[in-house]
Design a protein around this motif. Structure first.
Motif, PDB file in Angstrom:
ATOM      1  N   GLY A  70       6.374  -0.873   1.834  1.00 48.62           N
ATOM      2  CA  GLY A  70       4.581  -0.579   1.467  1.00 48.62           C
ATOM      3  C   GLY A  70       4.336  -1.846   1.812  1.00 48.62           C
ATOM      4  N   ARG A  71       4.817  -2.910   2.355  1.00 47.61           N
ATOM      5  CA  ARG A  71       4.319  -4.529   2.935  1.00 47.61           C
ATOM      6  C   ARG A  71       4.264  -4.765   3.757  1.00 47.61           C
ATOM      7  NH1 ARG A  71       4.307  -7.887  -1.454  1.00 47.61           N
ATOM      8  NH2 ARG A  71       4.610  -6.889  -3.674  1.00 47.61           N
ATOM      9  N   THR A  72       5.398  -3.773   4.866  1.00 47.12           N
ATOM     10  CA  THR A  72       5.035  -4.587   6.955  1.00 47.12           C
ATOM     11  C   THR A  72       4.328  -3.364   7.297  1.00 47.12           C
ATOM     12  OG1 THR A  72       6.773  -3.664   6.204  1.00 47.12           O
ATOM     13  CG2 THR A  72       6.596  -6.454   7.126  1.00 47.12           C
ATOM     14  N   LEU A  73       3.626  -3.240   8.151  1.00 55.04           N
ATOM     15  CA  LEU A  73       3.579  -2.424   8.935  1.00 55.04           C
ATOM     16  C   LEU A  73       3.452  -2.560  10.490  1.00 55.04           C
ATOM     17  CD1 LEU A  73      -0.995  -2.211   8.507  1.00 55.04           C
ATOM     18  CD2 LEU A  73       1.122  -0.063   7.719  1.00 55.04           C
ATOM     19  N   THR A  74       3.606  -1.784  11.261  1.00 59.14           N
ATOM     20  CA  THR A  74       4.739  -2.022  12.788  1.00 59.14           C
ATOM     21  C   THR A  74       4.288  -1.304  13.492  1.00 59.14           C
ATOM     22  OG1 THR A  74       6.823  -2.566  11.242  1.00 59.14           O
ATOM     23  CG2 THR A  74       6.834  -1.562  14.484  1.00 59.14           C
ATOM     24  N   TYR A  75       3.563  -2.186  14.193  1.00 60.76           N
ATOM     25  CA  TYR A  75       2.991  -2.075  15.719  1.00 60.76           C
ATOM     26  C   TYR A  75       3.019  -1.564  17.134  1.00 60.76           C
ATOM     27  CZ  TYR A  75      -1.539  -0.681  18.398  1.00 60.76           C
ATOM     28  OH  TYR A  75      -2.301  -0.108  19.498  1.00 60.76           O
ATOM     29  N   VAL A  76       3.615  -0.896  17.694  1.00 59.61           N
ATOM     30  CA  VAL A  76       3.775  -1.192  18.500  1.00 59.61           C
ATOM     31  C   VAL A  76       3.424  -0.217  19.974  1.00 59.61           C
ATOM     32  CG1 VAL A  76       5.930   0.713  20.057  1.00 59.61           C
ATOM     33  CG2 VAL A  76       6.574   0.131  18.012  1.00 59.61           C
ATOM     34  N   PHE A  77       2.851  -1.661  20.960  1.00 59.61           N
ATOM     35  CA  PHE A  77       1.369  -1.320  21.994  1.00 59.61           C
ATOM     36  C   PHE A  77       2.470  -2.156  23.185  1.00 59.61           C
ATOM     37  CE2 PHE A  77       0.970  -6.020  22.056  1.00 59.61           C
ATOM     38  CZ  PHE A  77       1.968  -6.700  20.860  1.00 59.61           C
ATOM     39  N   ASP A  78       1.744  -1.506  24.195  1.00 53.03           N
ATOM     40  CA  ASP A  78       1.927  -2.162  25.453  1.00 53.03           C
ATOM     41  C   ASP A  78       1.203  -3.076  25.617  1.00 53.03           C
ATOM     42  OD1 ASP A  78       2.081  -1.946  28.107  1.00 53.03           O
ATOM     43  OD2 ASP A  78       1.656  -0.210  28.880  1.00 53.03           O
TER      44      ASP A  78
ATOM     45  N   ASP B  49      -9.030  -3.762  17.604  1.00 53.97           N
ATOM     46  CA  ASP B  49      -9.224  -2.403  16.801  1.00 53.97           C
ATOM     47  C   ASP B  49      -8.280  -2.390  14.789  1.00 53.97           C
ATOM     48  OD1 ASP B  49     -10.981  -0.385  15.887  1.00 53.97           O
ATOM     49  OD2 ASP B  49      -9.224   0.517  16.669  1.00 53.97           O
ATOM     50  N   LEU B  50      -7.163  -2.531  15.004  1.00 47.76           N
ATOM     51  CA  LEU B  50      -6.205  -2.540  14.322  1.00 47.76           C
ATOM     52  C   LEU B  50      -6.584  -3.168  13.015  1.00 47.76           C
ATOM     53  CD1 LEU B  50      -3.706  -0.816  12.717  1.00 47.76           C
ATOM     54  CD2 LEU B  50      -2.572  -2.898  13.869  1.00 47.76           C
ATOM     55  N   LEU B  51      -7.006  -4.661  13.291  1.00 45.16           N
ATOM     56  CA  LEU B  51      -6.800  -5.759  12.880  1.00 45.16           C
ATOM     57  C   LEU B  51      -8.578  -5.480  12.015  1.00 45.16           C
ATOM     58  CD1 LEU B  51      -5.627  -8.834  14.102  1.00 45.16           C
ATOM     59  CD2 LEU B  51      -4.657  -7.362  12.461  1.00 45.16           C
ATOM     60  N   ARG B  52      -9.568  -5.604  13.305  1.00 38.89           N
ATOM     61  CA  ARG B  52     -10.577  -5.046  12.305  1.00 38.89           C
ATOM     62  C   ARG B  52     -10.661  -3.421  11.049  1.00 38.89           C
ATOM     63  NH1 ARG B  52     -13.421  -3.898  16.934  1.00 38.89           N
ATOM     64  NH2 ARG B  52     -13.603  -1.768  16.735  1.00 38.89           N
ATOM     65  N   ARG B  53     -10.236  -2.208  11.682  1.00 38.48           N
ATOM     66  CA  ARG B  53     -10.332  -1.768  10.752  1.00 38.48           C
ATOM     67  C   ARG B  53      -9.201  -1.861   9.167  1.00 38.48           C
ATOM     68  NH1 ARG B  53     -12.223   2.905  12.801  1.00 38.48           N
ATOM     69  NH2 ARG B  53     -12.689   2.963  15.055  1.00 38.48           N
ATOM     70  N   LEU B  54      -8.380  -2.421   9.744  1.00 41.65           N
ATOM     71  CA  LEU B  54      -7.775  -2.967   8.195  1.00 41.65           C
ATOM     72  C   LEU B  54      -8.569  -4.163   7.417  1.00 41.65           C
ATOM     73  CD1 LEU B  54      -4.072  -4.139   9.663  1.00 41.65           C
ATOM     74  CD2 LEU B  54      -4.583  -2.290   7.551  1.00 41.65           C
ATOM     75  N   ALA B  55      -9.166  -4.727   7.841  1.00 37.20           N
ATOM     76  CA  ALA B  55     -10.275  -5.120   7.448  1.00 37.20           C
ATOM     77  C   ALA B  55     -11.531  -4.790   6.410  1.00 37.20           C
ATOM     78  CB  ALA B  55     -10.758  -6.594   7.984  1.00 37.20           C
ATOM     79  N   GLU B  56     -12.057  -3.929   7.312  1.00 33.61           N
ATOM     80  CA  GLU B  56     -12.680  -2.847   6.678  1.00 33.61           C
ATOM     81  C   GLU B  56     -12.091  -2.032   5.510  1.00 33.61           C
ATOM     82  OE1 GLU B  56     -14.765  -1.879  11.438  1.00 33.61           O
ATOM     83  OE2 GLU B  56     -14.001  -0.819   9.801  1.00 33.61           O
TER      84      GLU B  56
ATOM     85  N   ILE C 141       1.205  -1.275   0.167  1.00 28.80           N
ATOM     86  CA  ILE C 141       0.108   0.550  -0.078  1.00 28.80           C
ATOM     87  C   ILE C 141       0.998   1.212  -0.237  1.00 28.80           C
ATOM     88  CG2 ILE C 141      -1.522  -0.953   1.174  1.00 28.80           C
ATOM     89  CD1 ILE C 141      -0.607   0.142   3.627  1.00 28.80           C
ATOM     90  N   ALA C 142       0.706   2.242  -0.570  1.00 27.37           N
ATOM     91  CA  ALA C 142       0.552   3.431  -0.820  1.00 27.37           C
ATOM     92  C   ALA C 142       1.418   4.162   0.099  1.00 27.37           C
ATOM     93  CB  ALA C 142       0.544   4.244  -1.750  1.00 27.37           C
ATOM     94  N   ALA C 143       0.318   4.450   1.131  1.00 27.89           N
ATOM     95  CA  ALA C 143      -0.075   4.798   3.102  1.00 27.89           C
ATOM     96  C   ALA C 143      -0.524   4.125   3.412  1.00 27.89           C
ATOM     97  CB  ALA C 143      -0.413   6.583   2.631  1.00 27.89           C
ATOM     98  N   ILE C 144      -0.564   4.359   4.449  1.00 28.35           N
ATOM     99  CA  ILE C 144      -1.879   3.965   6.012  1.00 28.35           C
ATOM    100  C   ILE C 144      -3.238   4.945   5.781  1.00 28.35           C
ATOM    101  CG2 ILE C 144      -1.965   3.943   7.938  1.00 28.35           C
ATOM    102  CD1 ILE C 144       0.531   3.696   8.657  1.00 28.35           C
ATOM    103  N   PRO C 145      -4.255   4.243   5.754  1.00 30.12           N
ATOM    104  CA  PRO C 145      -5.320   4.649   5.050  1.00 30.12           C
ATOM    105  C   PRO C 145      -6.061   4.982   6.278  1.00 30.12           C
ATOM    106  CG  PRO C 145      -6.012   2.415   4.617  1.00 30.12           C
ATOM    107  CD  PRO C 145      -4.236   2.700   5.282  1.00 30.12           C
ATOM    108  N   GLU C 146      -6.702   6.732   6.531  1.00 35.18           N
ATOM    109  CA  GLU C 146      -6.778   7.342   7.143  1.00 35.18           C
ATOM    110  C   GLU C 146      -7.452   6.728   8.666  1.00 35.18           C
ATOM    111  OE1 GLU C 146      -7.589  11.541   8.111  1.00 35.18           O
ATOM    112  OE2 GLU C 146      -5.708  10.265   6.671  1.00 35.18           O
ATOM    113  N   ALA C 147      -8.915   5.953   7.947  1.00 34.01           N
ATOM    114  CA  ALA C 147      -9.586   5.093   9.134  1.00 34.01           C
ATOM    115  C   ALA C 147      -8.572   4.071  10.509  1.00 34.01           C
ATOM    116  CB  ALA C 147     -10.319   3.953   8.164  1.00 34.01           C
ATOM    117  N   VAL C 148      -7.470   3.618   9.746  1.00 32.51           N
ATOM    118  CA  VAL C 148      -6.542   2.581  10.451  1.00 32.51           C
ATOM    119  C   VAL C 148      -5.394   3.806  11.041  1.00 32.51           C
ATOM    120  CG1 VAL C 148      -4.738   0.859  10.179  1.00 32.51           C
ATOM    121  CG2 VAL C 148      -6.788   1.219   8.555  1.00 32.51           C
ATOM    122  N   ALA C 149      -4.922   5.005  10.612  1.00 32.10           N
ATOM    123  CA  ALA C 149      -3.524   5.255  11.345  1.00 32.10           C
ATOM    124  C   ALA C 149      -3.898   5.411  12.596  1.00 32.10           C
ATOM    125  CB  ALA C 149      -3.867   6.387  10.265  1.00 32.10           C
TER     126      ALA C 149
END
Lengths: 253, 325
Positions: B272-280, B290-297, B254-262
């Motif tokens: 553009g092939r990997t997304l890295t999410y840092v969490f506690d 939430d992240l996975l749901r929005r990605l699917a949407e 993907i070229a950019a992270i969609p607004e709804a997911v960012a």
């Protein structure tokens, strides 16, 4: 008192001597025997008696002193320098042994070995020259005292030295000349003025003189003075050792 | 400026009886003027494996040296099982075995003799059976008559441990036990340390291999420029400071992270092939669902995903980094 600790150090040192018996026992006995052959038998036969004693017999006590002084210094200084050099001193410093126990172990072993060498030379000398011992108990006392005092001195040198060169420096540059000039080969009464007075400042003179007195009953200085000087020398060394352990000088950072 | 006396977190409270070593206000300034330890407070629990982490020159060896008698403290005091390490050194030192960092050995001694020597030096009567046991434990019995000079580096390391254990100490110090040791021997060493702990020996090791502390320690202390920065349960430390990362590998770039997911913790890389999410990992809501749901949407297909947690090493670097010199 950590007696097991003292024994461990003492036996460690004695084992080291046993491993190096050729250098540490055979060599000094052999080289001293050469003195007996050259000065005692070969040249001595052409020299008059000194203070009524045949020259070959006269030099026996002095030569024994010369050797045990050198050996005490070498053994004791090497014994404590080696763990410093190898780094194995960490174990001694972290062990529950006091300064006194450490000194008894290291200095005791070095002195024991020197006394043994002294006795061996005394026995060997019998092959080449005829001597008598008037006061055997005093002979033993002077031998043990001298070996202990100079082993203490050697222990100090071993702690002070930070290289093998320095380890050799004092024995070669100071003690050997003092031993040679201390009346090993002559009586200081044979020296011209002022050298006979200068000689009195040489601590080795008192050891040789006292030791020779125990053999033949003749001495450059009174035997009591000899004994006192030996004790003074030993006490000075003890004081320095006590200071070293109190301050950790050259041992602990 | 002098740092505040108790700037670092206090060690977790535990009774005086549990502390086998207690260090209070320890300072060391060498004759050169270099200050190696600054107001160090430390309590080691009975029976634990404690790892002291620090870079080269941080003060690890000075601290061990002070406890074991190799270094004269400038200030402060050290209690070993309640006995002052200076005033009551005989009792204190009898309880401690020290394995130095360097391979300091008497090259011409026999293996068995040198272990027996250590035992005697620490005041214990001769005990051939015990010495045999120690040598067997460390796989040195076959070498008992060998001269030390003939041993390999790994064997010499084990011999130093045998010497340190010869007087049956309650506390074992291992100063960089696996420095320059190959992987297999390192594993052996770790197993041996665990065996010792099972017997009730308290073990304090210094290391700059984080992996080692992570593998072995119950608690970790971090020392930096002569100060203890923190002392913490290893697991608590990793929980507290550990960040988890979720890496999502995308089927299509993907070229950019969609607004709804960012969101701030989300970044795009790998062309553009990997997304890295840092969490506690400790928080109630990690935000992953939430992240996975929005990605699917958003119609972004995930090919693969992986999570990882930060190692002690990363924690250590983040702790030490940015500290004033």
């Amino acid at each position: 008192m950590n007696l097991n600790g003292i024994r461990a150090i003492y036996m460690f040192e004695m084992n080291r001597f046993r491993r190096t018996i050729m250098q540490s026992v055979a060599a000094p006995v052999l080289s001293t025997s050469l003195y007996f052959i050259v000065f005692g038998s070969a040249i001595g036969s052409r020299i008059d008696t000194v203070e009524g004693i045949a020259y070959g017999a006269f030099i026996v006590p002095g030569l024994i002193m010369l050797t045990v002084i050198t050996e005490s210094l070498t053994n004791a200084s090497f014994g404590i320098y080696l763990p410093k050099f190898q780094g194995t001193i960490y174990e001694l410093l972290s062990a529950p042994v006091s300064a006194v126990e450490t000194v008894i172990g290291y200095v005791g072993a070095a002195a024991t070995k020197s006394v043994l060498i002294g006795c061996l030379i005394l026995a060997t000398a019998r092959i080449f020259v005829d001597y008598t011992i008037l006061h055997p108990l005093w002979t033993a006392a002077f031998l043990v005292l001298t070996c202990t005092a100079f082993s203490l001195f050697g222990f100090i040198i071993g702690i002070w030295a930070d290289s093998f060169q320095r380890l050799q420096l004092i024995p070669l540059m100071v003690v050997t000349p003092l031993a040679f000039l201390g009346g090993t080969f002559y009586s200081i009464t044979m020296l011209p003025e002022p050298w006979d007075t200068v000689a009195l400042f040489n601590p080795v003179l008192y050891l040789v003189s006292g030791f020779r007195w125990s053999f033949y009953g003749v001495a450059d200085v009174a035997p009591a003075v000899s004994l006192a000087m030996t004790f003074v020398f030993m006490l000075v060394c003890l004081a320095v050792v006590a200071w070293i352990f109190r301050t950790g000088w050259r041992l602990k950072s | 400026m002098r740092p505040a006396a108790h700037a670092h977190p206090a060690p977790p409270p535990f009774g005086a009886d549990d502390a086998v070593i207690r260090v209070e206000g320890l300072e060391k300034t060498y004759a050169s003027g270099f200050t190696a330890l600054r107001n160090v407070d430390l309590a080691i629990r009975r029976g634990e494996i404690f790892a002291l982490l620090g870079e080269n020159g941080a003060g690890k060896s000075t601290l061990i040296g002070a406890i074991c008698g190799l270094v004269r403290p400038s200030a402060g005091r050290i209690l070993v099982d309640g006995h002052d390490a200076v005033a009551d050194y005989r009792v204190a030192r009898t309880k401690i075995g020290l394995v130095p960092q360097e391979l300091h050995v008497d090259s011409f001694e026999r293996v068995m003799d040198t272990v027996a020597f250590s035992r005697g030096l620490f005041g214990k009567p001769r005990d051939a059976a015990f010495v045999e046991g120690v040598l067997r434990d460390l796989s040195l019995w076959d070498k008992r008559d060998a001269k030390i000079i003939a041993l390999s580096g790994g064997m010499k390391r084990r011999l130093l441990i045998a010497k340190a254990l010869a007087h049956e100490p309650d506390i074992l110090f291992l100063d960089e036990p696996t420095a320059g040791v190959d992987v297999e021997l390192r594993r052996d060493m770790w197993r041996m340390v665990h065996r010792l702990r099972e017997r009730g020996v308290t073990i304090i090791l210094t290391t700059h291999y984080i992996e080692e502390a992570e593998e072995m320690a119950d608690r970790v202390g971090v020392i930096h420029k002569g100060e203890i920065l923190l002392v913490e349960e290893k697991t608590a430390l990793m929980r507290k400071l550990g960040r988890r990362e979720l890496v999502l590998h995308l089927r299509e770039p993907i070229a950019a992270i969609p607004e709804a997911v960012a969101r701030p913790a989300l970044s795009l890389d790998g062309e553009g092939r990997t997304l890295t999410y840092v969490f506690d990992s400790q928080s109630e809501d990690t935000g992953i669902a939430d992240l996975l749901r929005r990605l699917a949407e958003a119609g972004i297909e995930v090919r693969d995903l992986a999570t990882s947690e930060s190692s002690l090493e990363e924690i250590f670097v983040s702790l030490v980094k940015g500290r004033p010199s």
